[in-house]
Design a protein around this motif. Structure first.
Motif, mmCIF file in Angstrom:
data_model
loop_
_atom_site.group_PDB
_atom_site.id
_atom_site.type_symbol
_atom_site.label_atom_id
_atom_site.label_comp_id
_atom_site.label_asym_id
_atom_site.label_seq_id
_atom_site.Cartn_x
_atom_site.Cartn_y
_atom_site.Cartn_z
ATOM 1 N N LEU A 73 12.257 -3.267 7.140
ATOM 2 C CA LEU A 73 11.858 -4.522 6.500
ATOM 3 C C LEU A 73 10.464 -4.393 5.884
ATOM 4 C CD1 LEU A 73 13.231 -7.054 9.132
ATOM 5 C CD2 LEU A 73 14.336 -6.215 7.040
ATOM 6 N N ILE A 74 9.594 -3.599 6.522
ATOM 7 C CA ILE A 74 8.277 -3.299 5.939
ATOM 8 C C ILE A 74 8.470 -2.564 4.615
ATOM 9 C CG2 ILE A 74 6.193 -1.895 6.229
ATOM 10 C CD1 ILE A 74 6.146 -4.415 7.973
ATOM 11 N N SER A 75 9.357 -1.576 4.626
ATOM 12 C CA SER A 75 9.659 -0.826 3.405
ATOM 13 C C SER A 75 10.148 -1.752 2.298
ATOM 14 C CB SER A 75 10.710 0.242 3.703
ATOM 15 O OG SER A 75 11.051 0.955 2.544
ATOM 16 N N ALA A 76 10.947 -2.751 2.661
ATOM 17 C CA ALA A 76 11.455 -3.701 1.667
ATOM 18 C C ALA A 76 10.325 -4.504 1.040
ATOM 19 C CB ALA A 76 12.479 -4.634 2.304
ATOM 20 N N VAL A 77 9.369 -4.941 1.839
ATOM 21 C CA VAL A 77 8.235 -5.700 1.288
ATOM 22 C C VAL A 77 7.434 -4.807 0.350
ATOM 23 C CG1 VAL A 77 6.134 -7.005 1.808
ATOM 24 C CG2 VAL A 77 8.124 -7.227 3.305
ATOM 25 N N ILE A 78 7.164 -3.577 0.779
ATOM 26 C CA ILE A 78 6.374 -2.653 -0.047
ATOM 27 C C ILE A 78 7.117 -2.318 -1.342
ATOM 28 C CG2 ILE A 78 5.515 -0.274 -0.158
ATOM 29 C CD1 ILE A 78 4.780 -0.609 2.866
ATOM 30 N N GLY A 79 8.400 -2.022 -1.246
ATOM 31 C CA GLY A 79 9.165 -1.593 -2.418
ATOM 32 C C GLY A 79 9.550 -2.699 -3.372
ATOM 33 N N GLU A 80 9.580 -3.931 -2.877
ATOM 34 C CA GLU A 80 10.019 -5.047 -3.714
ATOM 35 C C GLU A 80 8.897 -6.001 -4.111
ATOM 36 O OE1 GLU A 80 13.058 -5.914 -4.951
ATOM 37 O OE2 GLU A 80 14.024 -4.112 -4.194
ATOM 38 N N GLN A 81 7.785 -6.027 -3.329
ATOM 39 C CA GLN A 81 6.787 -7.063 -3.561
ATOM 40 C C GLN A 81 5.354 -6.556 -3.672
ATOM 41 O OE1 GLN A 81 7.077 -10.598 -1.066
ATOM 42 N NE2 GLN A 81 9.010 -9.854 -0.275
ATOM 43 N N LEU A 82 4.923 -5.717 -2.731
ATOM 44 C CA LEU A 82 3.500 -5.343 -2.674
ATOM 45 C C LEU A 82 3.323 -3.886 -2.303
ATOM 46 C CD1 LEU A 82 0.551 -6.413 -2.821
ATOM 47 C CD2 LEU A 82 0.689 -6.888 -0.383
ATOM 48 N N PRO A 83 3.054 -3.020 -3.236
ATOM 49 C CA PRO A 83 2.892 -3.257 -4.668
ATOM 50 C C PRO A 83 4.192 -3.516 -5.437
ATOM 51 C CG PRO A 83 1.580 -1.354 -3.995
ATOM 52 C CD PRO A 83 2.463 -1.732 -2.840
ATOM 53 N N GLY A 84 5.339 -3.074 -4.919
ATOM 54 C CA GLY A 84 6.595 -3.392 -5.573
ATOM 55 C C GLY A 84 7.239 -2.209 -6.249
ATOM 56 N N HIS A 85 8.039 -2.502 -7.243
ATOM 57 C CA HIS A 85 8.818 -1.478 -7.944
ATOM 58 C C HIS A 85 7.894 -0.397 -8.496
ATOM 59 C CE1 HIS A 85 12.042 -4.783 -8.825
ATOM 60 N NE2 HIS A 85 11.870 -4.570 -7.528
ATOM 61 N N GLY A 86 8.270 0.855 -8.280
ATOM 62 C CA GLY A 86 7.467 1.981 -8.749
ATOM 63 C C GLY A 86 6.511 2.524 -7.703
ATOM 64 N N THR A 87 6.423 1.866 -6.555
ATOM 65 C CA THR A 87 5.555 2.331 -5.474
ATOM 66 C C THR A 87 6.160 3.572 -4.824
ATOM 67 O OG1 THR A 87 4.832 0.079 -5.026
ATOM 68 C CG2 THR A 87 4.494 1.689 -3.263
ATOM 69 N N VAL A 88 5.306 4.527 -4.464
ATOM 70 C CA VAL A 88 5.737 5.730 -3.759
ATOM 71 C C VAL A 88 5.106 5.712 -2.368
ATOM 72 C CG1 VAL A 88 5.698 8.258 -3.722
ATOM 73 C CG2 VAL A 88 5.909 7.035 -5.913
ATOM 74 N N TYR A 89 5.948 5.750 -1.351
ATOM 75 C CA TYR A 89 5.487 5.796 0.037
ATOM 76 C C TYR A 89 4.872 7.173 0.311
ATOM 77 C CZ TYR A 89 6.620 2.451 3.828
ATOM 78 O OH TYR A 89 6.604 1.446 4.747
ATOM 79 N N LEU A 90 3.663 7.218 0.837
ATOM 80 C CA LEU A 90 3.024 8.480 1.210
ATOM 81 C C LEU A 90 2.978 8.661 2.729
ATOM 82 C CD1 LEU A 90 0.067 8.448 -1.326
ATOM 83 C CD2 LEU A 90 2.246 9.676 -1.519
ATOM 84 N N GLY A 91 2.911 7.569 3.475
ATOM 85 C CA GLY A 91 2.870 7.669 4.930
ATOM 86 C C GLY A 91 2.947 6.307 5.570
ATOM 87 N N GLN A 92 3.342 6.316 6.856
ATOM 88 C CA GLN A 92 3.461 5.073 7.607
ATOM 89 C C GLN A 92 3.271 5.379 9.086
ATOM 90 O OE1 GLN A 92 4.781 1.554 6.637
ATOM 91 N NE2 GLN A 92 3.768 1.284 8.610
ATOM 92 N N SER A 93 2.354 4.695 9.730
ATOM 93 C CA SER A 93 2.261 4.760 11.195
ATOM 94 C C SER A 93 2.938 3.522 11.745
ATOM 95 C CB SER A 93 0.803 4.819 11.649
ATOM 96 O OG SER A 93 0.147 3.594 11.375
ATOM 97 N N LEU A 94 3.572 3.666 12.902
ATOM 98 C CA LEU A 94 4.278 2.552 13.520
ATOM 99 C C LEU A 94 4.018 2.542 15.012
ATOM 100 C CD1 LEU A 94 7.798 3.029 11.880
ATOM 101 C CD2 LEU A 94 6.147 1.245 11.316
ATOM 102 N N LYS A 95 3.830 1.362 15.546
ATOM 103 C CA LYS A 95 3.777 1.177 16.990
ATOM 104 C C LYS A 95 4.742 0.055 17.319
ATOM 105 C CE LYS A 95 0.798 0.697 20.949
ATOM 106 N NZ LYS A 95 -0.576 0.586 21.458
ATOM 107 N N PHE A 96 5.737 0.369 18.148
ATOM 108 C CA PHE A 96 6.744 -0.609 18.532
ATOM 109 C C PHE A 96 6.251 -1.353 19.757
ATOM 110 C CE2 PHE A 96 8.849 2.771 16.216
ATOM 111 C CZ PHE A 96 9.513 2.049 15.236
ATOM 112 N N MET A 97 6.100 -2.662 19.634
ATOM 113 C CA MET A 97 5.465 -3.486 20.660
ATOM 114 C C MET A 97 6.462 -4.254 21.531
ATOM 115 S SD MET A 97 2.360 -2.814 19.688
ATOM 116 C CE MET A 97 1.381 -4.003 20.579
#
Length: 150
Positions: A73-97
């Motif tokens: 769902l984080i990926s969806a926000v990044i890819g669709e809204q902020l920054p949105g279309h054309g964004t390239v993911y370089l890295g992501q840290s995650l902590k499951f709480m």
């Protein structure tokens, strides 16, 4: 373009228009079908996600969604809204709480915390919550789209 389910803007925010503090989000109720489809696509058929009887005897005392489904769902926000279309993911840290259970409404939010205009890199604070409970938190680094051609 607007998302018909949530009326949130979709598309692209170019790096030239990004500002520290900008926030975008989506809300989604995680369904049994979502969990089943994620299990099929990912091939992660851990019974804690799919088998009620098995899951009752775990520390979760019931079925939970895959952590990476929530992270998606984080990926969806990044890819669709902020920054949105054309964004390239370089890295992501995650902590499951905390776990996400079938029927939970997840609020996935992304916030701009740093912008490197010279390299077109944007650092984003990311988190998901169910009600007041943060279920996932982390940070993403992305290459943002630009109006300028390299």
């Amino acid at each position: 373009m607007l998302d018909s389910q949530h009326n949130l803007p979709r598309g692209t925010i170019c790096i030239e228009d990004l500002e520290v503090g900008m926030v975008r989000y989506l809300d989604k109720t995680v369904t049994d079908r979502d969990i089943e489809l994620f299990a099929e696509v990912s091939t992660d058929r851990n019974p804690v996600h799919l088998d009620d009887a098995y899951a009752q005897d775990t520390i979760f005392q019931g079925r939970i969604a895959h952590g990476m489904l929530t992270a998606g769902l984080i990926s969806a926000v990044i890819g669709e809204q902020l920054p949105g279309h054309g964004t390239v993911y370089l890295g992501q840290s995650l902590k499951f709480m905390a776990p996400v259970r079938p029927g939970d409404r997840v609020h996935a939010e992304v916030k701009v915390i740093a912008i490197d205009h010279a390299r077109r890199r944007v650092t984003l604070e990311t988190h998901c919550a169910v009600g007041n409970t943060v279920v996932l938190k982390g940070e993403a680094l992305v290459l943002a789209p630009s109006r300028k051609f390299d």
